[in-house]
Design a protein around this motif. Structure first.
Motif, PDB file in Angstrom:
ATOM      1  N   SER A 102      11.323  -2.016  -0.204  1.00 16.72           N
ATOM      2  CA  SER A 102      10.575  -2.847  -0.725  1.00 16.72           C
ATOM      3  C   SER A 102       9.209  -2.442  -1.812  1.00 16.72           C
ATOM      4  N   ARG A 105       9.549  -0.672  -4.280  1.00 19.03           N
ATOM      5  CA  ARG A 105      10.307  -0.939  -5.312  1.00 19.03           C
ATOM      6  C   ARG A 105       9.362  -1.752  -6.649  1.00 19.03           C
ATOM      7  N   THR A 107       6.455  -2.693  -8.339  1.00 19.50           N
ATOM      8  CA  THR A 107       5.006  -1.885  -9.504  1.00 19.50           C
ATOM      9  C   THR A 107       4.450  -1.183  -9.619  1.00 19.50           C
ATOM     10  N   TYR A 134       6.534   2.045  -8.861  1.00 23.35           N
ATOM     11  CA  TYR A 134       8.659   1.953  -9.358  1.00 23.35           C
ATOM     12  C   TYR A 134       8.804   2.914  -9.345  1.00 23.35           C
ATOM     13  N   GLN A 135       9.947   3.881  -9.283  1.00 21.60           N
ATOM     14  CA  GLN A 135      10.439   5.245 -10.252  1.00 21.60           C
ATOM     15  C   GLN A 135       9.358   6.363 -10.788  1.00 21.60           C
TER      16      GLN A 135
END
Length: 310
Positions: A102, A105, A107, A134-135
């Motif tokens: 959670s 993910r 942002t 995220y990422q």
């Protein structure tokens, strides 16, 4: 120091979550090396100027381990040791943020809005290579933009020694090469492991060098196999000694999992079941197989003399 475990979504109504003006140093801080100390030191200095509490926000498990990079399952400073170091530096409280799917993910915008903003931070201190969201799409520049003036952001430049950036990756590589001198310089202290003394094969006693066999209590980054000069702390006392990390090839039975056997100088107590911390002072030699017990004993004497002089 107050330790505050939190997970996303954060329940800000629970009494243990500190919400209010504070200066937060944010990062994983595995190793708490000199580069990390620079970030934390900046946070302490800023907090003192503003007369605010100093906080650290760190993550568990290591984000890279959650993202499938197995080498980050083993840590330079497991959480308990990390908390001890933070407390010794004078940090007021530490948020241990559960890094799970959670949070992964989330942002960058939501991380700022739903975590940092809601904690009421006054200032955020981070390293130049800090990423979030995220990422890993968030970075220090975007953190400044997303703050919208609600909090300030201070970015600490890379900390270098001998023209090379101090990093957890470099420390890991140096440990795996047996370069303990470099590890100590980059950490600003000796690298240490700790665990419980367990019953062993008692082969060392028969050789005239009784050893304490250590069962590590955390998933540490393990140095290369070999013989090390050490300082061991047990029952409130510290002793010089020598430790073999490896598979004992002279008596090899096919075991690949390393053992940790420490011979402490001028020590004869029974310490089974006691907790022992071992600092690695110097790498003496690689582990190797000897052709005879007499040859092994002769080498142990040489190793012990070298360790006494470290």
């Amino acid at each position: 120091m107050q330790i505050i475990p939190i997970s996303y979504p954060i329940d800000f109504d629970t009494p243990h979550v500190f919400v209010g003006e504070q200066v937060v140093a944010i990062g994983d801080f595995d190793g708490v090396h000199l580069g990390h100390r620079e970030v934390i030191g900046r946070a302490l200095l800023t907090a003192k100027k503003l007369d605010l509490p100093t906080a650290i926000m760190t993550f568990h498990p290591h984000p890279r381990a959650v993202m499938g990079q197995d080498k980050y399952i083993d840590l330079l400073t497991p959480m308990k040791e990390k908390m001890e170091i933070f407390a010794s530096l004078g940090v007021n409280h530490t948020y241990i943020v559960t890094f799970d799917a959670s949070l992964m993910r989330l942002t960058p915008e939501l991380f700022v809005d739903q975590v940092l903003d809601r904690l009421g931070v006054n200032s955020v201190i981070c390293g130049f290579d800090f990423t979030f969201g995220y990422q890993g799409k968030g970075n220090p520049d975007s953190l400044c933009e997303l703050s919208h003036g609600k909090f300030s952001v201070e970015v600490v430049r890379p900390f270098q020694m001998d023209g090379e950036k101090v990093s957890s990756t470099l420390i890991r590589e140096s440990l795996q090469q047996g370069d303990i001198d470099t590890v100590t310089r980059l950490l600003g202290r000796p690298y240490s492991i700790s665990g419980i003394v367990i019953d062993g094969e008692k082969r060392g006693r028969l050789l005239g060098f009784p050893t304490a066999n250590l069962q590590l209590d955390e998933a540490y980054v393990i140095p290369t196999n070999g013989v090390y000069a050490i300082k061991a702390s047990v029952n409130g006392e510290t002793y010089k000694g020598v430790m073999n990390i490896g598979v004992k090839p002279t008596f090899a039975t096919g075991e690949l999992k390393p053992s940790f056997e420490a011979h402490l100088f001028d020590f004869s107590e029974q310490i089974y079941g006691e907790h022992m911390k071992v600092e690695l002072i110097a790498f003496l030699r690689p582990e190797r197989k000897f052709s005879s017990i007499d040859e092994l004993v002769a080498q142990i004497k040489v190793d012990a003399e070298a360790a006494r002089n470290k």
